[in-house]
Design a protein around this motif. Sequence first.
Motif, PDB file in Angstrom:
ATOM      1  N   SER A 162      -2.730   4.030  10.674  1.00  0.00           N
ATOM      2  CA  SER A 162      -1.759   3.562  11.666  1.00  0.00           C
ATOM      3  C   SER A 162      -0.322   3.594  11.153  1.00  0.00           C
ATOM      4  N   PHE A 163      -0.138   3.707   9.842  1.00  0.00           N
ATOM      5  CA  PHE A 163       1.237   3.726   9.312  1.00  0.00           C
ATOM      6  C   PHE A 163       1.454   4.816   8.260  1.00  0.00           C
ATOM      7  N   MET A 164       0.510   5.745   8.122  1.00  0.00           N
ATOM      8  CA  MET A 164       0.656   6.816   7.135  1.00  0.00           C
ATOM      9  C   MET A 164       1.868   7.685   7.464  1.00  0.00           C
ATOM     10  N   LYS A 222      10.955  -6.583  -1.421  1.00  0.00           N
ATOM     11  CA  LYS A 222      11.252  -6.590   0.011  1.00  0.00           C
ATOM     12  C   LYS A 222      11.595  -5.204   0.544  1.00  0.00           C
ATOM     13  N   GLN A 223      12.328  -4.420  -0.245  1.00  0.00           N
ATOM     14  CA  GLN A 223      12.860  -3.147   0.238  1.00  0.00           C
ATOM     15  C   GLN A 223      11.893  -1.976   0.117  1.00  0.00           C
ATOM     16  N   SER A 224      11.033  -2.006  -0.873  1.00  0.00           N
ATOM     17  CA  SER A 224      10.287  -0.798  -1.256  1.00  0.00           C
ATOM     18  C   SER A 224       9.113  -0.470  -0.334  1.00  0.00           C
ATOM     19  N   ASP A 225       8.934   0.821  -0.118  1.00  0.00           N
ATOM     20  CA  ASP A 225       7.746   1.332   0.564  1.00  0.00           C
ATOM     21  C   ASP A 225       6.645   1.627  -0.448  1.00  0.00           C
ATOM     22  N   MET A 249       6.282  -8.166  -0.181  1.00  0.00           N
ATOM     23  CA  MET A 249       6.140  -6.742   0.111  1.00  0.00           C
ATOM     24  C   MET A 249       5.875  -6.488   1.596  1.00  0.00           C
ATOM     25  N   LYS A 250       6.272  -5.326   2.042  1.00  0.00           N
ATOM     26  CA  LYS A 250       5.967  -4.912   3.409  1.00  0.00           C
ATOM     27  C   LYS A 250       4.458  -4.790   3.573  1.00  0.00           C
ATOM     28  N   SER A 251       3.988  -5.015   4.770  1.00  0.00           N
ATOM     29  CA  SER A 251       2.545  -4.895   5.019  1.00  0.00           C
ATOM     30  C   SER A 251       2.081  -3.447   4.938  1.00  0.00           C
ATOM     31  N   THR A 252       3.037  -2.521   4.916  1.00  0.00           N
ATOM     32  CA  THR A 252       2.714  -1.089   4.820  1.00  0.00           C
ATOM     33  C   THR A 252       3.010  -0.512   3.434  1.00  0.00           C
ATOM     34  N   GLN A 274      -7.553  -7.374   0.192  1.00  0.00           N
ATOM     35  CA  GLN A 274      -8.645  -7.772   1.090  1.00  0.00           C
ATOM     36  C   GLN A 274      -8.125  -8.256   2.442  1.00  0.00           C
ATOM     37  N   GLN A 275      -6.997  -8.963   2.400  1.00  0.00           N
ATOM     38  CA  GLN A 275      -6.414  -9.507   3.631  1.00  0.00           C
ATOM     39  C   GLN A 275      -5.419  -8.544   4.277  1.00  0.00           C
ATOM     40  N   HIS A 276      -5.272  -7.350   3.693  1.00  0.00           N
ATOM     41  CA  HIS A 276      -4.344  -6.325   4.198  1.00  0.00           C
ATOM     42  C   HIS A 276      -2.919  -6.861   4.314  1.00  0.00           C
ATOM     43  N   LYS A 277      -2.527  -7.672   3.327  1.00  0.00           N
ATOM     44  CA  LYS A 277      -1.152  -8.167   3.285  1.00  0.00           C
ATOM     45  C   LYS A 277      -0.198  -7.068   2.835  1.00  0.00           C
ATOM     46  N   ILE A 278      -0.719  -6.080   2.100  1.00  0.00           N
ATOM     47  CA  ILE A 278       0.055  -4.890   1.724  1.00  0.00           C
ATOM     48  C   ILE A 278      -0.723  -3.660   2.170  1.00  0.00           C
ATOM     49  N   GLY A 279      -0.055  -2.518   2.140  1.00  0.00           N
ATOM     50  CA  GLY A 279      -0.690  -1.300   2.644  1.00  0.00           C
ATOM     51  C   GLY A 279      -1.816  -0.791   1.768  1.00  0.00           C
TER      52      GLY A 279
END
Length: 343
Positions: A162-164, A222-225, A249-252, A274-279
Amino acid sequence: MKFLVVGDPMLSSKTLSGAVHDIFGSDTEVKEVDWKPASDDEFWYLRSQVEKLGPSAGKPPKELDEAVKDVDVIITHHTPISEKLINASNASYIGVCRGGVENVDVKAAKAKGIKVMRTMGRNAQAVSDFTIALMLAQLRNIAKGHEALIKGEWKKKYANSSFMGDMADKTIGLVGFGYIGKLVAQKLSGFDVSIVVYDPFVKEDVLEKYNVKAVSLEELCKQSDIISVHARLSEETKGLIGEKELSLMKSTAYLINTARAGLIDEAALIDALQQHKIGGAALDVFWTEPLQKDHPLHKLENVTITPHLAGATNDTFNKTPYLLLREFKKYLETHEESSWLVK
């Protein structure tokens, strides 16, 4: 000058001895000892224990008890050189064919007046190549796609579908900007990315040279992908990336680690994945190696994992003892201060 070379399953004493003779002359006296754990699994386990707990956690060969006594220089790779061995030795120098010196009791060496020299940047090319490979593998599901095809599955949907995206226009955060971090930045220059760096010791002219921007660790998260870790493991940096940093971190965003597992809080990372808090994450190093068969990482779809391969190239192993011994010989001849000497 008498040398003791201590080999292991990755870099043999014969290879080390050959390098000593090439650099210091064929008539140089060299003792050879090899550390031979019972199996590869035992070697990797003991190596990881030494990385975390220091040289006292290892099991060096018994022959070292005598071999260390009558030499001027000890050259090792992964074999632990404990306080006991150091106190039994009359050596003036210990050389480590690695960038880190976790396998040497540096405190004991200093107390006895023994200088310890490491091999700076020895696997920087290999690790920086591998780092970018992991970035692409995690971003584009290269390993996951291969795994699916091997199983006969034509898989098109992945945890990040969904975010690739593409590498272009992404912000890459580098935690640590030493030999490897600089090479990663240099090799990323053709990907049209922005690079931010967290390294309290980096100078402004270096930032300008590599076209990167210094930020706080909080801002980098905060900024990094994509965040890639390249710091040294120490008491100060242990758990540098923990629950707080992961929550920023971004969720992606993806987290890449080819440095040391201890730089990241294991429980916090597992929870975030596990909780998909990051990508997702791509990891080449682990808190215990080999990675346990029942480790939670094996069950996650948003990770790429490799068995500590980043620095393990023939080019790296073949050149490392020569890099160390040339720097050591230069130091002996010029008496100029070397940044390779452990302070």
